[in-house]
Design a protein around this motif. Structure first.
Motif, PDB file in Angstrom:
ATOM      1  N   ILE A  23       0.869  -1.172   0.000  1.00 36.45           N
ATOM      2  CA  ILE A  23       0.000   0.000   0.000  1.00 36.45           C
ATOM      3  C   ILE A  23       0.909   1.226   0.000  1.00 36.45           C
ATOM      4  O   ILE A  23       1.728   1.403   0.909  1.00 36.45           O
ATOM      5  N   LYS A  47      -0.572   6.721  -3.911  1.00 40.02           N
ATOM      6  CA  LYS A  47      -2.013   6.433  -3.802  1.00 40.02           C
ATOM      7  C   LYS A  47      -2.401   5.188  -4.593  1.00 40.02           C
ATOM      8  O   LYS A  47      -3.383   5.172  -5.352  1.00 40.02           O
ATOM      9  N   LEU A  51      -5.934   3.898  -4.991  1.00 37.45           N
ATOM     10  CA  LEU A  51      -6.688   3.896  -3.743  1.00 37.45           C
ATOM     11  C   LEU A  51      -8.057   4.511  -3.996  1.00 37.45           C
ATOM     12  O   LEU A  51      -8.189   5.584  -4.594  1.00 37.45           O
ATOM     13  N   THR A  99     -10.118  -0.198  -0.921  1.00 39.07           N
ATOM     14  CA  THR A  99      -8.923   0.607  -0.676  1.00 39.07           C
ATOM     15  C   THR A  99      -9.249   2.076  -0.463  1.00 39.07           C
ATOM     16  O   THR A  99      -8.385   2.842  -0.030  1.00 39.07           O
TER      17      THR A  99
END
Length: 202
Positions: free
Chosen positions: A155, A160, A181, A197
């Motif tokens: 992540i 992002k 994300l 996400t």
């Protein structure tokens, strides 16, 4: 007969120590001393160097917490454990990692009390920080693939993105699924779980 005795002595003799072996022992000793000196810090060996990770920020911890909220009930139903400070055993001559999250089955095979065999994991997660970008995205996935980590999730709040690597092999992970994300990301079998996400965003 003398030839046979000489052959037997050769077979029973301990293997010759190499400079590489001595260097590795020295690295392991220094690593253990650093771990002892900084018990509250995340200390790793990455690509042969000892790394002391900075104390995670609130945003870093918040992202980990939001991921845990999505996977904990699922893992708990199956008797799995989500660890935030267990070490991955990749091999005796390989690096030492302490991922942000490592999910293991009820009775994983352990190298010792602190190190779980990498191929026993169900999911390894790293949340990227500015100082760990190359390690989390490049170096660690390669070693984790060689050691048999089945699912490696990165992540990256800086980019992002969320990137799931699966199907480990000798040359790296065969499968890569990346999303921005805010999008859904599927964790495959044995999870079959969709991660939202968007919940990782502030």
């Amino acid at each position: 007969m003398m030839g046979e005795d000489a052959d037997m002595r050769t077979m029973l003799a301990p293997p010759m120590s190499t400079p590489h072996d001595a260097g590795r022992r020295d690295l392991e000793q220094r690593y253990q001393r650093v771990c002892d000196l900084f018990p509250d810090q995340r200390v790793e060996i990455v690509n042969g160097r000892i790394v002391i990770r900075e104390v995670p920020t609130l945003d870093h911890n918040r992202m980990i917490f939001r991921l845990l909220l999505q996977i904990m009930a699922f893992a708990d139903q199956r008797g799995w454990t989500a660890c935030n400070d267990i070490k991955l055993f990749l091999g005796t001559q390989v690096d030492r990692y302490r991922p942000d999250i490592t999910v293991v089955p009820a009775e994983p095979r352990m190298w010792d009390a602190e190190n779980v065999y990498a191929d026993q994991t169900l999911l390894v997660v790293e949340v990227v920080s500015p100082s760990s970008r190359d390690d989390d995205n490049l170096l660690k996935p390669h070693s984790c693939s060689l050691a048999g980590v089945p699912l490696y999730l990165v992540i990256d709040p800086l980019e992002k993105t969320a990137r799931l690597l699966s199907q480990p092999g000798r040359s790296g992970y065969v499968q890569q699924d990346a999303v921005m994300l805010g999008e859904l990301l599927l964790l495959p079998d044995p999870w079959d779980l969709k991660l939202d996400t968007g919940k990782f965003l502030n």
